[in-house]
Design an enzyme around this catalytic site. Structure first.
Site, PDB file in Angstrom:
ATOM      1  N   HIS A   9       0.814  -1.222   0.000  1.00 43.14           N
ATOM      2  CA  HIS A   9       0.000   0.000   0.000  1.00 43.14           C
ATOM      3  C   HIS A   9       0.847   1.271   0.000  1.00 43.14           C
ATOM      4  O   HIS A   9       0.318   2.371  -0.189  1.00 43.14           O
ATOM      5  CB  HIS A   9      -0.945   0.008   1.208  1.00 43.14           C
ATOM      6  N   ARG A  10       2.146   1.159   0.211  1.00 43.63           N
ATOM      7  CA  ARG A  10       3.012   2.330   0.063  1.00 43.63           C
ATOM      8  C   ARG A  10       3.133   2.723  -1.405  1.00 43.63           C
ATOM      9  O   ARG A  10       3.294   3.904  -1.736  1.00 43.63           O
ATOM     10  CB  ARG A  10       4.413   2.038   0.609  1.00 43.63           C
TER      11      ARG A  10
END
Length: 476
Positions: free
Chosen positions: A447-448
């Site tokens: 999700h980064r």
């Protein structure tokens, strides 16, 4: 003259390897680059070529021994600088001994595992870059950490979705030749060293007095007799086997490296997993037609082939999933090529050999590459280079009869897609309920690097292609 060959770094900074087997013995005459040993690194099993031409004088390490990079493993008698040939065993036919080639004049390079061959003296040409600048991943990021596949599907799975499996190699314990040294195997000696135990004070209960792990642990508890008793089957346990009642497997090689990488991935990259269940009947019908065509008649086609191609097409529209997080420079690196990793289960642990520049391949070429990957993996010949540099992975948990899962990211990659089992089940079709072939896709992403919208669009694109292959015309 005598030359020592020190264990080289076989794969991008690895610090140790295990000697699995020697292909030569003391007194054998070997040629340059002849395979002399088989060793296991933290990434793969590789064949070790000879850096010299000459006669084997001594093998410093035995099979089953873990050796640090840079330590001598074998000594050769080679021709000296004046051209004097090493001594060789006499020819049984009465002729003179064979003349061996002169060894290179410089020591073998400890980075890489090929011998240095002298030529014109010009420096080696660097390989030409392909499709933009390649970014090398770190060793810890190259270890495959994915859900495993097997070649034998469960009986409950209606469709063979394709898989890869490699053969196992057994190692034998090393017996000590000196009578003054306690008899034990290298892993036991390492365990004793780590625990501060003097093996001379430990009574061995194994065959011929061999000291085992249980003996060392029992010594620490102060009850050596318990080690021997633990090996006897309990009379009240039905079907107990003669021998140990538990099996202890040393964590080393590929499995050790994979375990470390799995922990790193799980606690470094914030994982998000999304699921999509689709009707893949049109894709299965396309697969059946392709198998009957002349171009694909000789190839093994499975749903994995189509899913891999769907991933490659969807990445063109969603490049964020083909990227890496650079923590050092605080940058997101988006790859302009796709090295597609395909999960494989081996007795040594999970591996993910990848197909280089898979995005440039046609469906037929991709099928051929998958077949070659499977053959290499089954033969246990997957190299560290094949396991490094992946950009996105696919794992097929459907061979277990599993519908969905939450695969862990391969370190250094932004996404991994898991294919579930293809099942025939009631499904809404054109306003009615019909029996259709259905599959669930599971996508884990970092999700980064990947926002929820980007991950969702990518998964929807893969699903759309498998649900209706004709949708590709609207995407390319």
């Amino acid at each position: 003259m005598i030359k020592e060959f020190r264990l080289p770094d076989l794969g991008e900074g690895l610090t140790e390897s295990e000697i699995l087997s020697w292909k030569v013995g003391v007194g054998d005459t070997v040629s340059l680059n002849q395979v002399i040993a088989e060793v296991e690194t933290a990434k793969a099993v590789v064949e070790l070529p000879s850096p010299f031409a000459g006669v084997i004088k001594e093998l410093h390490e035995q099979p089953g021994t873990i050796v640090e990079v840079g330590k001598p493993i074998v000594s050769f008698e080679v021709a000296d600088d004046a051209g004097t040939s090493p001594s060789v065993p006499a020819d049984t036919s009465g002729g003179a001994g064979a003349t061996v080639r002169e060894a290179p004049k410089r020591e073998p390079n400890l980075v890489g595992y090929g011998a240095v061959v002298e030529s014109s003296g010009r420096p080696a040409r660097r390989p030409r870059a392909l499709a933009g600048e390649r970014v090398q991943t770190k060793p810890a990021e190259a270890a495959p950490v994915v859900e495993s596949l097997e070649t034998k599907p469960l009986e409950t799975k209606p469709v063979d979705t394709g898989s890869v499996e490699t053969a196992s190699l057994e190692t034998k314990p090393v017996e000590t030749l000196s009578g003054e040294r306690p008899r034990s195997t290298p892993p036991v000696r390492k365990l004793a060293k780590d625990l501060g135990v003097d093996l001379a004070e430990v009574a061995g209960t194994g065959p011929s007095g061999l000291i085992t792990r249980e003996d060392v642990q029992a010594y620490l508890r102060g009850t050596p007799a318990e080690a021997a008793a633990a090996r006897q089957p309990a009379p009240d346990v039905p079907g107990a086997r003669t021998g140990e009642r538990e099996t202890r497997t040393p964590v080393k090689g590929v499995r050790k490296f994979t375990a470390a990488a799995m922990v790193q991935s799980a606690f470094t990259a914030p994982h998000v997993t999304e699921f999509l269940t689709i009707d893949v009947t049109p894709a299965m019908e396309l697969l059946a037609r392709l198998k009957g065509s002349r171009e694909f008649a000789a190839l093994k086609l499975t749903p994995l082939t189509l899913a891999a191609k769907a991933v490659l097409i969807a990445l063109r529209r969603n490049p964020a999933l083909n990227s890496r997080w650079d923590e050092t420079n605080q940058e997101i690196i988006t790859f302009n090529y796709v090295n597609l990793g395909i999960a494989a289960a081996t007795p040594r642990g999970l591996t993910v050999p990848n197909i280089k520049d898979a995005d440039s391949l046609t469906l037929q070429q991709l099928a051929e590459a998958l077949a070659a990957l499977a053959e290499t993996a089954r033969a246990g010949k997957t190299t560290p280079a094949d396991l490094s540099g992946g950009t996105i992975s696919v794992t097929n948990i459907g061979v277990f009869g599993i519908d969905a899962g939450t695969p862990i990211l391969n370190p250094g990659e932004a996404a991994i897609l898991a294919m579930g089992a293809v099942r025939t089940m009631p499904w809404e079709y054109r306003g009615e309920v019909a029996l259709r072939q259905v599959m669930t896709l599971s996508l884990s992403f970092d999700h980064r690097l990947v926002d929820g919208e980007q991950g969702s669009r990518f998964l929807a694109d893969v699903g759309a292609i498998l649900a209706d292959p004709g949708m590709v015309l609207t995407m390319v």
